[in-house]
Design an enzyme around this catalytic site. Structure first.
Site, short mmCIF file in Angstrom:
data_model
loop_
_atom_site.label_atom_id
_atom_site.label_comp_id
_atom_site.label_asym_id
_atom_site.label_seq_id
_atom_site.Cartn_x
_atom_site.Cartn_y
_atom_site.Cartn_z
N ASP A 130 -10.38 25.23 32.23
CA ASP A 130 -11.51 25.81 32.51
C ASP A 130 -12.52 25.86 31.58
O ASP A 130 -12.13 26.86 30.38
CB ASP A 130 -10.98 27.19 33.25
CG ASP A 130 -12.22 28.14 33.56
OD1 ASP A 130 -13.35 27.62 33.71
OD2 ASP A 130 -12.09 29.36 34.05
N TRP A 132 -10.22 35.67 32.47
CA TRP A 132 -10.13 34.35 33.59
C TRP A 132 -9.12 33.69 33.45
O TRP A 132 -8.56 33.23 34.49
CB TRP A 132 -11.33 33.48 33.04
CG TRP A 132 -12.60 34.36 33.29
CD1 TRP A 132 -13.46 34.74 32.55
CD2 TRP A 132 -13.25 34.59 34.50
NE1 TRP A 132 -14.64 35.41 32.88
CE2 TRP A 132 -14.42 35.57 34.37
CE3 TRP A 132 -12.90 34.66 35.78
CZ2 TRP A 132 -15.32 35.94 35.46
CZ3 TRP A 132 -13.71 35.20 36.88
CH2 TRP A 132 -14.84 35.93 36.65
N LYS A 167 -23.72 28.50 33.47
CA LYS A 167 -23.74 29.07 32.07
C LYS A 167 -24.67 27.86 31.45
O LYS A 167 -25.67 27.92 31.03
CB LYS A 167 -22.55 29.30 31.62
CG LYS A 167 -22.02 30.63 32.26
CD LYS A 167 -20.33 30.78 32.34
CE LYS A 167 -19.66 31.63 32.86
NZ LYS A 167 -20.15 32.89 33.36
C1 LIG Z 1 -14.16 31.26 32.00
C2 LIG Z 1 -14.61 31.43 33.24
N1 LIG Z 1 -13.89 31.00 34.51
C3 LIG Z 1 -14.19 31.39 35.71
C4 LIG Z 1 -15.22 32.11 35.95
C5 LIG Z 1 -15.46 32.45 37.31
O1 LIG Z 1 -16.47 31.42 37.97
P1 LIG Z 1 -17.09 31.86 39.33
O2 LIG Z 1 -17.90 32.73 39.33
O3 LIG Z 1 -17.91 30.26 39.13
O4 LIG Z 1 -15.92 31.65 40.28
C6 LIG Z 1 -16.16 32.39 34.81
C7 LIG Z 1 -17.30 33.26 35.25
O5 LIG Z 1 -17.88 33.95 34.51
C8 LIG Z 1 -15.73 32.52 33.60
O6 LIG Z 1 -16.65 32.58 32.60
#
Ligand SMILES: Cc1ncc(COP(=O)(O)O)c(C=O)c1O
Length: 360
Positions: free
Chosen positions: A172, A102, A196
């Site tokens: 994040d 991520w 989550k």
């Molecule tokens: C740490 C992290 N950042 C970003 C995301 C992406 O999130 P979204 O699907 O809301 O764009 C996720 C999705 O699992 C994640 O675990």
């Protein structure tokens, strides 16, 4: 129906009490004779839900007055673009600490917009650890430093956050928001997709320091400016009202559990059951994360061979365990033990891990 133990990585388990309350008021919210989804987002009934969610998050997370809580759309993924669009101007650098897929994705988007750097990375050990402060490489013209507090795919988590003085720290927190107390003042911006620990997908929470709202604002499309949403209390356009209603229910539940300290204690107890099953298995289960970087939210492990992983997962499925497969990019096994996953599910998983090992 037999019991299901939901270890999904996201969207993931919601508290049963929250689902039951939502069900009870689904067709008649607060005596309005209709569902909360059917209310105008400008109505006083909806606005009370919206404001309550903001106030509860501020209370539960001890968010200081100089921060705004925003409800955005587009998931955490849109934040990967919104952040550089807003903060990365000519002559400055978006500096990223890479601890997993991520953070790599966040960096990739920033590269499309401006100049970037990698302050530190643990890619060379396949993201088994979190970098230490003495490894960070900063630049005096960093526009911000970005990190991912919990690495959903690799199962590592920052245990303490660095204090960064030369630029705002952006985090994040999609997969560990509200799982433990944090010092919000260390951050300029925190963001998280809700799906989550906070509720269903559809709403993204941002906690932003007010002095960042004015940066570069004229160069950014209106709906992508943090200031637009801050100035309108996240009612600039139609918000995802049902997702925010569910968020408000989840926050109410967190408060009823005793708040974030109590949630953390429970999360530690839950994760310990599974890490103990790994540590006491004489190497039968091998944890991916180094011990001092272990996540309380996503527990990643492997059996001796890929074939063993598949047999373990397929038997688990028969027994009602859902979502134990590792992310498709890394394989293996992963138990996501988010706030709403009950202790009983982790006890059951520990028992299954012990008995599977004994018979194999
Ligand atoms: C740490 C992290 N950042 C970003 C995301 C992406 O999130 P979204 O699907 O809301 O764009 C996720 C999705 O699992 C994640 O675990």
């Amino acid at each position: 129906m037999t019991a299901v133990y939901n270890f999904n990585a996201g969207p993931s388990a919601l508290p049963k009490e929250v689902l039951q309350r939502a069900q009870a008021e689904l067709t008649n919210f607060n005596g309005t004779g209709m569902s909360v989804m059917e209310l105008s987002h400008r109505s006083k009934d909806y606005e009370a839900v919206h404001q309550n969610a903001i106030d509860l998050l501020k209370e539960l997370y001890n968010i200081p007055d100089q921060y705004k809580v925003l409800f955005l759309q587009g998931g955490a993924s849109l934040q990967f673009s919104m952040i550089p669009l807003q903060f990365l101007k000519e002559g400055t650098i978006g500096n990223y600490i890479l601890t997993g897929s991520w953070s790599e994705k966040a960096l990739k988007e920033a590269k499309l917009i401006g100049k970037t750097a990698i302050a530190a990375s643990t890619k060379e050990n396949n993201y088994q650890s979190i970098p230490t402060s003495n490894e960070f490489q900063f630049n005096k013209n960093d526009a911000y430093v970005h990190l991912t507090s919990n690495n959903t795919i690799f199962g590592t988590q920052w245990q303490d956050f660095p204090t960064i003085d030369h630029a705002p720290l952006i985090a994040d927190m999609s997969s560990d928001i509200l799982s433990r107390p944090i010092d919000v003042e260390k951050f300029g911006l925190i963001y998280a997709g809700a799906q989550k620990n906070l509720g269903p997908s559809g709403v993204t929470v941002a906690i932003i320091k007010e002095d960042l709202l004015e940066v570069n604002v004229d160069q950014v499309p209106t709906v992508l400016r943090y200031k637009t949403h801050a100035d309108s209390n996240s009612l600039y356009h139609t918000p995802p009202t049902f997702a925010i209603y569910m968020l408000n229910q989840v926050l109410t539940w967190v408060k009823e559990q005793g708040g974030v300290n109590a949630i953390q204690k429970r999360n530690e107890e839950k994760a310990k059951l599974i890490y103990d099953a790994i540590d006491e298995s004489n190497g039968f289960y091998r944890g991916h994360a180094e011990k001092d970087a272990r996540s309380l939210m996503n527990i990643t492990f492997n059996l001796p061979t890929e074939d063993d992983n598949q047999k373990f997962l397929s038997k688990a499925k028969e027994l009602g365990f859902v979502g134990l497969n590792g992310h498709r990019s890394v394989g293996g096994c992963r138990a996501s033990t988010y706030n709403a996953v009950p202790l009983e599910a982790c006890v059951a998983l520990r028992e299954y891990m012990d008995s599977y090992r004994a018979s194999n």
